[in-house]
Design an enzyme around this catalytic site. Sequence first.
Site, mmCIF file in Angstrom:
data_model
loop_
_atom_site.group_PDB
_atom_site.id
_atom_site.type_symbol
_atom_site.label_atom_id
_atom_site.label_comp_id
_atom_site.label_asym_id
_atom_site.label_seq_id
_atom_site.Cartn_x
_atom_site.Cartn_y
_atom_site.Cartn_z
ATOM 1 N N LYS A 14 0.826 -1.218 0.000
ATOM 2 C CA LYS A 14 0.000 0.000 0.000
ATOM 3 C C LYS A 14 0.857 1.264 0.000
ATOM 4 O O LYS A 14 0.607 2.183 -0.778
ATOM 5 C CB LYS A 14 -0.946 0.026 1.220
ATOM 6 C CG LYS A 14 -1.930 -1.127 1.278
ATOM 7 C CD LYS A 14 -2.928 -0.969 2.414
ATOM 8 C CE LYS A 14 -2.340 -1.100 3.810
ATOM 9 N NZ LYS A 14 -1.793 -2.430 4.151
ATOM 10 N N ARG A 89 -9.792 0.480 8.861
ATOM 11 C CA ARG A 89 -9.445 -0.912 9.144
ATOM 12 C C ARG A 89 -10.568 -1.625 9.884
ATOM 13 O O ARG A 89 -10.423 -2.809 10.205
ATOM 14 C CB ARG A 89 -8.184 -0.958 10.013
ATOM 15 C CG ARG A 89 -6.888 -1.138 9.212
ATOM 16 C CD ARG A 89 -5.752 -1.050 10.203
ATOM 17 N NE ARG A 89 -4.550 -1.759 9.837
ATOM 18 C CZ ARG A 89 -3.477 -1.159 9.305
ATOM 19 N NH1 ARG A 89 -3.493 0.107 8.994
ATOM 20 N NH2 ARG A 89 -2.381 -1.868 9.085
ATOM 21 N N ARG A 128 11.149 -6.433 4.193
ATOM 22 C CA ARG A 128 10.994 -5.044 4.640
ATOM 23 C C ARG A 128 11.638 -4.852 6.017
ATOM 24 O O ARG A 128 12.187 -3.786 6.307
ATOM 25 C CB ARG A 128 9.503 -4.666 4.690
ATOM 26 C CG ARG A 128 9.280 -3.178 4.909
ATOM 27 C CD ARG A 128 7.839 -2.795 4.716
ATOM 28 N NE ARG A 128 7.012 -3.141 5.861
ATOM 29 C CZ ARG A 128 5.692 -2.963 5.913
ATOM 30 N NH1 ARG A 128 5.041 -2.482 4.875
ATOM 31 N NH2 ARG A 128 5.007 -3.277 6.985
ATOM 32 N N ARG A 146 -0.812 -9.690 12.953
ATOM 33 C CA ARG A 146 -1.340 -8.615 12.093
ATOM 34 C C ARG A 146 -2.150 -9.197 10.937
ATOM 35 O O ARG A 146 -3.183 -8.648 10.561
ATOM 36 C CB ARG A 146 -0.180 -7.752 11.563
ATOM 37 C CG ARG A 146 0.375 -6.826 12.646
ATOM 38 C CD ARG A 146 1.796 -6.395 12.346
ATOM 39 N NE ARG A 146 1.918 -5.564 11.173
ATOM 40 C CZ ARG A 146 3.042 -5.440 10.468
ATOM 41 N NH1 ARG A 146 4.122 -6.125 10.811
ATOM 42 N NH2 ARG A 146 3.086 -4.638 9.431
#
Length: 191
Positions: A14, A89, A128, A146
Amino acid sequence: MINLVLFGPPGAGKGTQAERIVEKYNLHHISTGDVFRANISAETELGKLAKSYMDQGQLVPDEVTIKMLISEVDKNPEAAGFIFDGFPRTKPQAAALDEILESKGTSISSMLALDVEEDELKDRLKKRAEVSGRADDADPEVIQKRIDVYKKETAPVKDFYSEQGKFTSINGMGSIDEITNRLFEALDKLS
Ligand code: AMP
């Protein structure tokens, strides 16, 4: 005015794609995760609170998150449009976003949802972690949490936009450029 929700699980890309969309379509980018991280760095009260949830892979409570989002929108009255990244969310956040935009005489144009296989998400988050310095990327248990929170609490937000005829699924597998092109194609249909 285009107001876009860029949606997808953690590691879907994103943030990377939002930067490219911002460049081409001149939208103001609001990433709630980035705002929380800036508050953590600045050691604000909001940062301390957000950190206690983020480190566990949990969502920051709606009330706090919505208040912060309203203040970010209000800070940018001149924006030609917004790209919301990492927000909403939850369904209450989606309802609040509709209200905020309505009070400003505008609305969400579309939700573009990046669809990425779970193994690929985990690979991307692992890579990442080597560069992001994010505690929540470094711990496989927090990553799993998550992803689980996304499935349980966040994925249902798709229905909210689907019911409004605003949901578009985008194939999020492949190279960064390929995914950007798919997003641009979808966006060009809106403008
Ligand atoms: P992100 O940078 O979007 O991956 O977000 C990192 C973390 O910030 C998430 O795991 C949550 O703990 C928190 N967060 C970001 N956006 C939201 C949101 N809209 N609602 C609740 N928590 C959020």
